[in-house]
Scaffold this active site. Sequence first.
Site, mmCIF file in Angstrom:
data_model
loop_
_atom_site.group_PDB
_atom_site.id
_atom_site.type_symbol
_atom_site.label_atom_id
_atom_site.label_comp_id
_atom_site.label_asym_id
_atom_site.label_seq_id
_atom_site.Cartn_x
_atom_site.Cartn_y
_atom_site.Cartn_z
ATOM 1 N N GLY A 195 -5.660 2.399 -4.189
ATOM 2 C CA GLY A 195 -5.462 1.047 -3.667
ATOM 3 C C GLY A 195 -6.195 0.860 -2.347
ATOM 4 N N THR A 196 -6.105 1.853 -1.492
ATOM 5 C CA THR A 196 -6.782 1.784 -0.185
ATOM 6 C C THR A 196 -8.291 1.695 -0.367
ATOM 7 O OG1 THR A 196 -5.007 3.140 0.704
ATOM 8 C CG2 THR A 196 -6.997 2.944 2.056
ATOM 9 N N ASP A 224 -1.412 12.594 -6.154
ATOM 10 C CA ASP A 224 -1.518 12.488 -7.609
ATOM 11 C C ASP A 224 -2.883 12.945 -8.141
ATOM 12 O OD1 ASP A 224 0.945 11.371 -7.387
ATOM 13 O OD2 ASP A 224 0.408 9.373 -8.106
ATOM 14 N N GLY A 268 3.595 11.735 -9.888
ATOM 15 C CA GLY A 268 2.441 11.530 -10.756
ATOM 16 C C GLY A 268 2.655 10.216 -11.468
HETATM 17 N N1 LIG Z 1 -7.222 -4.392 -5.274
HETATM 18 C C1 LIG Z 1 -6.908 -4.330 -3.983
HETATM 19 N N2 LIG Z 1 -7.586 -5.100 -3.093
HETATM 20 C C2 LIG Z 1 -7.285 -5.048 -1.784
HETATM 21 N N3 LIG Z 1 -6.332 -4.266 -1.269
HETATM 22 C C3 LIG Z 1 -5.627 -3.485 -2.080
HETATM 23 C C4 LIG Z 1 -5.870 -3.484 -3.483
HETATM 24 N N4 LIG Z 1 -5.017 -2.597 -4.051
HETATM 25 C C5 LIG Z 1 -4.264 -2.103 -3.052
HETATM 26 N N5 LIG Z 1 -4.629 -2.620 -1.865
HETATM 27 C C6 LIG Z 1 -4.037 -2.336 -0.563
HETATM 28 O O1 LIG Z 1 -4.269 -0.975 -0.226
HETATM 29 C C7 LIG Z 1 -3.148 -0.426 0.452
HETATM 30 C C8 LIG Z 1 -2.706 0.847 -0.222
HETATM 31 O O2 LIG Z 1 -2.484 0.642 -1.620
HETATM 32 P P1 LIG Z 1 -1.350 1.430 -2.420
HETATM 33 O O3 LIG Z 1 -0.018 1.135 -1.825
HETATM 34 O O4 LIG Z 1 -1.544 1.157 -3.858
HETATM 35 O O5 LIG Z 1 -1.588 2.949 -2.060
HETATM 36 P P2 LIG Z 1 -2.797 3.915 -2.388
HETATM 37 O O6 LIG Z 1 -3.860 3.732 -1.392
HETATM 38 O O7 LIG Z 1 -3.188 3.747 -3.825
HETATM 39 O O8 LIG Z 1 -2.123 5.308 -2.130
HETATM 40 P P3 LIG Z 1 -1.139 6.122 -3.110
HETATM 41 O O9 LIG Z 1 -1.909 7.337 -3.477
HETATM 42 O O10 LIG Z 1 0.022 6.449 -2.319
HETATM 43 O O11 LIG Z 1 -0.828 5.265 -4.286
HETATM 44 C C9 LIG Z 1 -2.074 -1.505 0.479
HETATM 45 O O12 LIG Z 1 -2.050 -2.102 1.754
HETATM 46 C C10 LIG Z 1 -2.524 -2.477 -0.598
HETATM 47 O O13 LIG Z 1 -2.132 -3.807 -0.323
HETATM 48 O O1 LIG Z 2 7.939 5.821 -2.815
HETATM 49 P P1 LIG Z 2 6.526 5.559 -2.379
HETATM 50 O O2 LIG Z 2 6.257 5.955 -0.984
HETATM 51 O O3 LIG Z 2 6.083 4.181 -2.699
HETATM 52 O O4 LIG Z 2 5.597 6.533 -3.210
HETATM 53 C C1 LIG Z 2 5.769 6.893 -4.533
HETATM 54 C C2 LIG Z 2 4.442 7.048 -5.221
HETATM 55 O O5 LIG Z 2 3.475 7.643 -4.397
HETATM 56 C C3 LIG Z 2 2.755 8.646 -5.104
HETATM 57 O O6 LIG Z 2 3.117 9.868 -4.585
HETATM 58 C C4 LIG Z 2 1.275 8.507 -4.911
HETATM 59 O O7 LIG Z 2 0.789 7.346 -5.455
HETATM 60 C C5 LIG Z 2 3.185 8.470 -6.572
HETATM 61 O O8 LIG Z 2 3.198 9.657 -7.299
HETATM 62 C C6 LIG Z 2 4.532 7.867 -6.431
HETATM 63 O O9 LIG Z 2 4.863 7.061 -7.523
HETATM 64 MG MG LIG Z 3 -2.361 4.506 -5.664
#
Ligand SMILES: Nc1ncnc2c1ncn2[C@@H]1O[C@H](COP(=O)(O)OP(=O)(O)OP(=O)(O)O)[C@@H](O)[C@H]1O
Ligand SMILES: O=P(O)(O)OC[C@H]1O[C@](O)(CO)[C@@H](O)[C@@H]1O
Ligand SMILES: [Mg+2]
Length: 460
Positions: A195-196, A224, A268
């Site tokens: 997402g980041t 993950d 995961g």
């Molecule tokens: N498609 C997108 N466009 C812009 N920002 C996004 C998008 N998807 C996610 N984000 C932003 O990125 C940040 C992190 O996203 P998310 O919570 O999904 O965690 P992540 O980076 O995937 O890490 P994790 O491994 O914990 O899932 C959040 O602030 C979210 O709003």
């Molecule tokens: O409870 P939180 O902080 O949203 O994180 C849970 C999620 O984060 C992760 O560790 C990484 O995306 C996932 O395996 C899990 O679903």
């Molecule tokens: Mg993610």
Amino acid sequence: MDNTVTPTPTSFTLPSIELRELPHLSATTTAATHPNPLERNPFYHPRPAFYITPSDVALGSILFDLSLPAPAPRTLPAYHSAGPRKAVHFDPRAVRAAVVTCGGLCPGMNTVIRDLVLGLWDLYGVREILGVTSGFRGFYSSDETVRLDPKMVDNWHKKGGTVLTTSRGGFDLDKIVGAIEARGFNQVYCIGGDGTMRGALAIFKEVQRRRLNVSITGIPKTVDNDIGIIDRSFGFQTAVEMAQEAINAAHVEAQSAVNGIGLVKLMGRSTGHIALHATLSSRDVDCCLIPEMNFYLDGKGGLFDFLDQKLKQNGHAVIVVAEGAGQDIIPRIDAEKEEKDESGNPVFLDVGPWLKLELKRWWDRDHKGELSAVKYIDPTYMIRAVPANATDNLYCTLLAHSAIHGVMAGYTGFVSGPINGNYVYIPLEEVAVAKNPVNTEDHKWAWVRSVTNQPDFGKS
Ligand SMILES: Nc1ncnc2c1ncn2[C@@H]1O[C@H](COP(=O)(O)OP(=O)(O)OP(=O)(O)O)[C@@H](O)[C@H]1O
Ligand SMILES: O=P(O)(O)OC[C@H]1O[C@](O)(CO)[C@@H](O)[C@@H]1O
Ligand SMILES: [Mg+2]
């Protein structure tokens, strides 16, 4: 069955190479270049070959089928090698760097922050390094930033979590880029998961549209291991190591009961890498359930059928289940189907307690009066809310330094990471869409099946 052996060809043509171009700030800005400050660094003594040039690349794949006919049927991606460049885009005295952490926790986040600070400070002489708190929303939701320097971050590699704090959601592109401009940041290091990386890509595109002299880079983090292209993400190995404690405990509990079943749920969300690697490392697991593979409980070839055999053979069994597994067979109400977290990720039903209950029901139904015990362990955050192990700590340092070298050189919109062990710069555009599911067709998954003897649940 065709048993003919393909002869090794005597001549072959390698696929052609397609270089993945990296965005560079010189395309939208006119700033002059500067000699790399490493030239004057007494610890480095750079020789000419020390610097990476634009023609230094690493191939995205190093496996070839030499029997494929010429001309080469496909192109191979090549990525610019990471490392210091002879000339840099930024005058270190004019750098104002921002570091932000987003998404869930991952072992090593603090190490990356620490080594971004130390690298910028010691290698390049940068003095303005600011930590943005609370994830992406922190750019605009508060005026506060944390001023980072080597003394402050000295022991951060020993701390779990992120000292800068993190969050999900809150991605307001206009406000974020507005804040980057208003606060005068010209380097932005985004540490986070898939997402980041998508967020960083959107920021990069908007920065480019506004023709700002700001480099945006992503440093991929996720326990993950669900980010594609790179070999693995930092913190993943630490999480696998931590999962062993839960599996060991489940094994001891199961062994010490009559018809004992140990059940461990591991993180995961959409990929089962942690469960898979923890299973292979442990050797005590009898069945590994992951999101990439459907399974069923009742009937021939189902989980209960398999457990019957295992309990008869060994008197106990251990199951590892990834949190994203079985989502299609857990009963759910409509409201649960809609549930999403603040970032838009689906909120999963809890497979652990559901499976524990189903195991108990099955036993009472099919083995009335016989002793049994199901011991359920859910280590949840314990596998990720820890400092990185030695391997991950080293990896974090190399990632941080790779990112700094690329950003100082003026590259932008890229992610640093290892491909086949070589550190390269990958366009954010590519990383943001790449996924890394467990391949249930490959040798590693076949090995899981052969050591556990678990069913294939009708897959073949
Ligand atoms: N498609 C997108 N466009 C812009 N920002 C996004 C998008 N998807 C996610 N984000 C932003 O990125 C940040 C992190 O996203 P998310 O919570 O999904 O965690 P992540 O980076 O995937 O890490 P994790 O491994 O914990 O899932 C959040 O602030 C979210 O709003
Ligand atoms: O409870 P939180 O902080 O949203 O994180 C849970 C999620 O984060 C992760 O560790 C990484 O995306 C996932 O395996 C899990 O679903
Ligand atoms: Mg993610």
